[in-house]
Design a protein around this motif. Structure first.
Motif, PDB file in Angstrom:
ATOM      1  N   HIS A  15      12.810  -8.923   8.272  1.00 17.83           N
ATOM      2  CA  HIS A  15      12.916  -7.542   7.785  1.00 17.83           C
ATOM      3  C   HIS A  15      14.185  -7.363   6.964  1.00 17.83           C
ATOM      4  O   HIS A  15      14.166  -6.721   5.908  1.00 17.83           O
ATOM      5  N   HIS A  18       6.263   6.380   1.038  1.00 23.94           N
ATOM      6  CA  HIS A  18       6.005   5.679   2.290  1.00 23.94           C
ATOM      7  C   HIS A  18       5.068   4.520   1.956  1.00 23.94           C
ATOM      8  O   HIS A  18       4.003   4.749   1.363  1.00 23.94           O
ATOM      9  N   ASP A  38       1.294   4.716   1.112  1.00 20.02           N
ATOM     10  CA  ASP A  38       0.783   5.614   2.154  1.00 20.02           C
ATOM     11  C   ASP A  38       1.367   7.017   2.029  1.00 20.02           C
ATOM     12  O   ASP A  38       1.255   7.818   2.965  1.00 20.02           O
ATOM     13  N   SER A  45       6.881   0.140   6.210  1.00 22.75           N
ATOM     14  CA  SER A  45       6.317  -0.522   7.384  1.00 22.75           C
ATOM     15  C   SER A  45       5.923  -1.922   6.935  1.00 22.75           C
ATOM     16  O   SER A  45       5.231  -2.068   5.918  1.00 22.75           O
ATOM     17  N   MET A  46       6.368  -2.945   7.657  1.00 15.44           N
ATOM     18  CA  MET A  46       6.068  -4.285   7.163  1.00 15.44           C
ATOM     19  C   MET A  46       5.609  -5.246   8.238  1.00 15.44           C
ATOM     20  O   MET A  46       5.971  -5.127   9.403  1.00 15.44           O
ATOM     21  N   ARG A  47       4.797  -6.184   7.764  1.00 12.56           N
ATOM     22  CA  ARG A  47       4.402  -7.352   8.543  1.00 12.56           C
ATOM     23  C   ARG A  47       4.788  -8.543   7.679  1.00 12.56           C
ATOM     24  O   ARG A  47       4.345  -8.655   6.542  1.00 12.56           O
ATOM     25  N   SER A  62       3.309   0.510   3.145  1.00 11.73           N
ATOM     26  CA  SER A  62       2.991  -0.542   4.105  1.00 11.73           C
ATOM     27  C   SER A  62       2.996  -1.850   3.339  1.00 11.73           C
ATOM     28  O   SER A  62       2.475  -1.929   2.219  1.00 11.73           O
ATOM     29  N   THR A 115       0.846  -1.190   0.000  1.00 13.23           N
ATOM     30  CA  THR A 115       0.000   0.000   0.000  1.00 13.23           C
ATOM     31  C   THR A 115       0.879   1.236   0.000  1.00 13.23           C
ATOM     32  O   THR A 115       1.824   1.338   0.792  1.00 13.23           O
TER      33      THR A 115
END
Length: 86
Positions: free
Chosen positions: A56, A37, A21, A75-77, A39, A19
């Motif tokens: 990561h 930026h 952002d 930003s990561m999961r 996600s 995504t």
């Protein structure tokens, strides 16, 4: 975003949700140079047996130079397949 998706293909993800952002960071110092930026939700067998930091690092290694040219913040999961239930 296509370049990021292409770079992450090396991890053979079963799920990849990226995504943009950047609109949330308009005017932010890091956004002024045109880098975005993002996600990321990524599920990959490559993450089996790796702790979160190692996962990561694997993502950062995959995107490589894009961190200097396209990505300001990521930003990561990151999950192994057996850890993720949609």
């Amino acid at each position: 975003m296509d370049a990021i998706r292409a770079a992450l293909a090396v991890l053979e993800p079963s799920t990849l949700e990226l995504t943009d952002d950047s609109h949330k960071h308009a005017g932010h110092e890091g956004a002024r140079d045109g880098r975005g930026h993002f996600s990321l939700l990524i599920v990959s067998p490559a993450f089996r047996g790796l702790n979160p930091i190692a996962r990561h690092r694997a993502v950062y290694a995959a995107v490589g130079e894009l961190m200097n040219t396209d990505i300001h913040a990521l930003s990561m999961r990151a999950f192994a397949p057996e850890e993720f239930a949609p």
